[in-house]
Structures are given as structure tokens and as C-alpha cells.
Design a protein around this motif. Structure first.
Motif, mmCIF file in Angstrom:
data_model
loop_
_atom_site.group_PDB
_atom_site.id
_atom_site.type_symbol
_atom_site.label_atom_id
_atom_site.label_comp_id
_atom_site.label_asym_id
_atom_site.label_seq_id
_atom_site.Cartn_x
_atom_site.Cartn_y
_atom_site.Cartn_z
ATOM 1 N N LYS A 53 0.829 -1.203 0.000
ATOM 2 C CA LYS A 53 0.000 0.000 0.000
ATOM 3 C C LYS A 53 0.867 1.258 0.000
ATOM 4 N N ALA A 54 1.959 1.235 0.765
ATOM 5 C CA ALA A 54 2.866 2.387 0.817
ATOM 6 C C ALA A 54 3.505 2.645 -0.541
ATOM 7 N N ILE A 55 3.927 1.570 -1.211
ATOM 8 C CA ILE A 55 4.546 1.713 -2.535
ATOM 9 C C ILE A 55 3.533 2.255 -3.537
ATOM 10 N N GLU A 56 2.314 1.763 -3.468
ATOM 11 C CA GLU A 56 1.257 2.227 -4.373
ATOM 12 C C GLU A 56 0.995 3.724 -4.190
ATOM 13 N N ILE A 57 0.952 4.176 -2.938
ATOM 14 C CA ILE A 57 0.723 5.595 -2.658
ATOM 15 C C ILE A 57 1.864 6.441 -3.211
ATOM 16 N N CYS A 58 3.095 6.010 -2.984
ATOM 17 C CA CYS A 58 4.260 6.753 -3.479
ATOM 18 C C CYS A 58 4.221 6.878 -4.998
ATOM 19 N N LYS A 59 3.867 5.807 -5.673
ATOM 20 C CA LYS A 59 3.792 5.841 -7.139
ATOM 21 C C LYS A 59 2.680 6.775 -7.599
ATOM 22 N N ASP A 60 1.539 6.738 -6.906
ATOM 23 C CA ASP A 60 0.416 7.602 -7.279
ATOM 24 C C ASP A 60 0.792 9.078 -7.198
ATOM 25 N N TYR A 61 1.691 9.423 -6.272
ATOM 26 C CA TYR A 61 2.113 10.818 -6.111
ATOM 27 C C TYR A 61 3.347 11.153 -6.957
ATOM 28 N N GLY A 62 3.790 10.218 -7.779
ATOM 29 C CA GLY A 62 4.881 10.504 -8.705
ATOM 30 C C GLY A 62 6.275 10.283 -8.155
ATOM 31 N N PHE A 63 6.415 9.562 -7.062
ATOM 32 C CA PHE A 63 7.749 9.265 -6.527
ATOM 33 C C PHE A 63 8.353 8.080 -7.275
ATOM 34 N N TYR A 64 9.667 7.996 -7.266
ATOM 35 C CA TYR A 64 10.367 6.918 -7.953
ATOM 36 C C TYR A 64 11.567 6.473 -7.117
ATOM 37 N N ASN A 65 12.259 5.437 -7.590
ATOM 38 C CA ASN A 65 13.353 4.832 -6.800
ATOM 39 C C ASN A 65 12.884 4.584 -5.363
ATOM 40 N N ILE A 66 11.753 3.925 -5.258
ATOM 41 C CA ILE A 66 11.113 3.720 -3.956
ATOM 42 C C ILE A 66 11.697 2.496 -3.264
ATOM 43 N N ASN A 67 12.185 2.693 -2.077
ATOM 44 C CA ASN A 67 12.675 1.596 -1.249
ATOM 45 C C ASN A 67 11.891 1.582 0.057
ATOM 46 N N THR A 68 11.409 0.400 0.441
ATOM 47 C CA THR A 68 10.625 0.295 1.675
ATOM 48 C C THR A 68 11.145 -0.835 2.535
ATOM 49 N N ASP A 69 10.915 -0.694 3.813
ATOM 50 C CA ASP A 69 11.319 -1.725 4.764
ATOM 51 C C ASP A 69 10.355 -1.677 5.941
ATOM 52 N N ILE A 70 10.061 -2.826 6.487
ATOM 53 C CA ILE A 70 9.164 -2.866 7.635
ATOM 54 C C ILE A 70 9.574 -4.011 8.560
ATOM 55 N N HIS A 71 9.483 -3.768 9.842
ATOM 56 C CA HIS A 71 9.725 -4.844 10.797
ATOM 57 C C HIS A 71 8.804 -4.696 11.992
ATOM 58 N N TYR A 72 8.650 -5.773 12.728
ATOM 59 C CA TYR A 72 7.705 -5.798 13.842
ATOM 60 C C TYR A 72 8.465 -5.928 15.159
ATOM 61 N N ASP A 73 8.116 -5.050 16.103
ATOM 62 C CA ASP A 73 8.704 -5.099 17.439
ATOM 63 C C ASP A 73 7.777 -5.942 18.321
ATOM 64 N N TYR A 74 8.232 -7.138 18.662
ATOM 65 C CA TYR A 74 7.381 -8.057 19.426
ATOM 66 C C TYR A 74 7.151 -7.574 20.848
ATOM 67 N N ASN A 75 8.100 -6.830 21.389
ATOM 68 C CA ASN A 75 7.936 -6.334 22.759
ATOM 69 C C ASN A 75 6.905 -5.202 22.819
ATOM 70 N N LYS A 76 7.048 -4.232 21.916
ATOM 71 C CA LYS A 76 6.132 -3.087 21.901
ATOM 72 C C LYS A 76 4.870 -3.353 21.077
ATOM 73 N N LYS A 77 4.916 -4.455 20.298
ATOM 74 C CA LYS A 77 3.781 -4.826 19.450
ATOM 75 C C LYS A 77 3.407 -3.701 18.474
ATOM 76 N N VAL A 78 4.418 -3.188 17.808
ATOM 77 C CA VAL A 78 4.191 -2.154 16.806
ATOM 78 C C VAL A 78 5.022 -2.455 15.558
ATOM 79 N N PHE A 79 4.548 -1.952 14.416
ATOM 80 C CA PHE A 79 5.278 -2.045 13.168
ATOM 81 C C PHE A 79 6.122 -0.784 12.981
ATOM 82 N N TYR A 80 7.284 -0.929 12.357
ATOM 83 C CA TYR A 80 8.113 0.219 11.988
ATOM 84 C C TYR A 80 8.270 0.204 10.468
ATOM 85 N N LEU A 81 7.692 1.208 9.821
ATOM 86 C CA LEU A 81 7.710 1.297 8.366
ATOM 87 C C LEU A 81 8.699 2.378 7.936
#
Length: 286
Positions: free
Chosen positions: A42-70
Motif C-alpha cells: 500500500k505504501a509503494i502504491e501511494i508513493c507511485k500515485d504521487y509521482g515518486f520513484y526509486n522507492i525503497n521500503t522496509d518494515i519490521h515488527y517489534d514483538y515487545n512493543k507490538k508495533v510495526f516500523y515502516l
């Protein structure tokens, strides 16, 4: 005394429990992976819709805090205004999705610069590499200035824009009946905004109240009543132009007359003589 059957039953219970735990962990792992993949897509799709390029994304999950980091790193911000970048970031915040009530903490890097969006009392502030470069409050004020600059104050106008009209900033603001330390106002509170002509006479007087009578509650300031006044025509003693040639405001619209003689006959009671009217005429005609 425990029998062999009892011990075997304990062992089997333990193995079943362990298998359930492992199954849950594997299932959660797959769910987590699916959730992260959806967020990235979804993040990549949004970036493309707004005309961004050379898009690099990364995401990981913190099991202790139970949150995603995008994390998003892309190019294409140079041709976008600050307000457009706020729109982009807000859209990307929505990409973090509410996965089973888990939060996502995004990080945005565009053209090698760190972008952050902060909220301050309802105002959005855009920061680039730690420096604030834009606020939505600034945008609202600039838009309001453009909209109200040719408009007179009117009944119902928000107090936020009262000094942006064609009348300019009020000369006097009477706050003697306003208690600004109160969060909630009452029916009796009001301010008086007064505009004046260059000669000091009152041009307009507006009452700003902070009470919504219809819903019987405190509200933001608005003009509840406004009175406009015509500028008094100065007495003829003010028009002794035979003694001074300084140009002042034209109270008679001399542009409507082709010569001073016609002008004098229409306003002869206001001048000492024809020559006085003639001086006035030529001092104000272009």
C-alpha cells in the motif's frame, strides 16, 4: 504414587500444549508477514500515485512493543509544494493500517531528507531534517488574506479573519467586557472592533460575541452585529486651498466634472469663493 499411564498422560498433554503454542506462533508469524506485506504494498502504491520513484521500503515488527516500523526512502519531492508533501505523508500514515489494533510508526526520507509531520493544537507542521518549513496555519492565513482582502467585515464573520478585510486591521479593540482567561465564555462577554477614517471619525464598529444562542453554548468569536458610518464632510474652513496646495482625500469626486466652473456651481456653499473651489479642483484632478 504415579503410574506409568499417568506419566504418559502428562507427557502427552505437554506435547499437545507445545504443539498448540508452536502452531499459534507459526500462524501469527504468517499473519504478521501478510500484514507487513500488505502495508508495504500500500505504501509503494501511494508513493507511485504521487509521482515518486526509486522507492525503497522496509518494515519490521517489534514483538515487545507490538508495533510495526515502516521505513520509506524515495525520490521525487523536489517538484512538490509543502502542502502536497503534507498530503503525501498523511496518505502514507493511512497505509500503516490498523492491523488487529497494532500501531505502525513510519519514517519518511525523500530526496535524502528526513520528513516529519507534527501536530500542534490542531495545526499540522512539516519538518525537514529537523527544521520546520511549513504549517497548515500559514496556508489557511494566506488563503484567507486572498479571499477577504476585497471584502468588508460582515455579520457572522469569524474573528480569525476580522483584520484581513478591505478595512484592514481595526484601530481599536475594546476588551473591557471580555475575559480571555476563561476557556468557556458566557452570554455577556464580547469585544468591540472599531475602524476609523483618516480624520479619526468612526468608519465601522463590530461586536464580537462568544456565545451560540441557538445551541446555548460557548463558541468561537464571530461578528454578531456591525454598524457602518459615512465619513463626515468637512466644513468649508477645511477647504481653504488658496493657502495650501497639499493634496488630500477628495470628498467631492472632482473627476466627475470637466471644468472647475461646473464644480463650483454645485458646491459653491462649501467654498469661500470661486477661486477657492478652483484651487480644490486642480489639486484633486489627475
Amino acid at each position: 504414587m504415579k503410574t506409568k499411564g499417568t506419566s504418559f498422560a502428562y507427557v502427552m498433554c505437554f506435547l499437545v500444549s507445545l504443539a498448540s503454542i508452536i502452531s499459534i506462533m507459526i500462524t501469527n508469524g504468517f499473519d504478521r508477514k501478510n500484514e507487513m506485506d500488505k502495508c508495504l504494498d500500500k505504501a509503494i502504491e501511494i508513493c507511485k500515485d504521487y509521482g515518486f520513484y526509486n522507492i525503497n521500503t522496509d518494515i519490521h515488527y517489534d514483538y515487545n512493543k507490538k508495533v510495526f516500523y515502516l521505513n520509506i526512502d524515495a525520490e521525487g519531492a523536489a517538484d512538490k509544494s509543502p502542502s502536497e508533501m503534507i498530503e503525501v505523508i498523511m496518505s502514507l500514515y493511512k497505509a500503516d493500517v490498523d492491523y488487529n489494533n497494532k500501531s505502525t510508526y513510519p519514517s519518511f526520507v525523500f530526496d535524502g531528507k528526513q520528513y516529519e509531520l507534527m501536530y500542534n493544537k490542531g495545526d499540522r507542521e512539516l519538518y525537514v531534517d529537523g527544521n520546520m518549513i511549513y504549517t497548515t496555519k500559514t496556508q489557511r492565513i494566506n488563503e484567507a488574506k486572498e479571499f477577504y482582502r476585497n471584502i468588508e467585515p460582515y455579520k457572522g464573520m469569524s474573528e480569525d479573519y476580522i483584520n484581513l478585510t478591505s478595512f484592514g486591521k481595526a484601530n481599536v479593540v475594546d476588551t473591557s467586557n471580555y475575559k480571555d482567561y476563561l476557556t468557556f465564555h458566557n452570554k455577556d462577554e464580547y469585544k468591540k472592533y472599531i475602524w476609523k477614517y483618516p480624520d479619526g471619525s468612526i468608519k465601522a464598529e463590530a461586536t464580537v460575541r462568544y456565545w451560540d444562542n441557538q445551541h446555548n453554548r460557548s463558541t468561537d468569536g464571530y461578528i454578531s452585529y456591525i454598524t457602518f458610518y459615512d465619513q463626515p464632510i468637512p466644513t468649508k474652513s477645511n477647504y481653504n486651498y488658496s493657502s495650501t496646495k497639499s493634496k488630500s482625500k477628495d470628498y467631492y469626486n472632482v473627476e466627475d466634472y470637466s471644468d472647475p466652473e461646473d464644480f463650483y456651481y454645485d458646491y459653491e456653499d462649501d467654498f469661500d469663493d470661486y477661486y477657492d473651489a478652483e484651487d480644490y479642483y486642480y489639486d484633486h484632478i489627475d
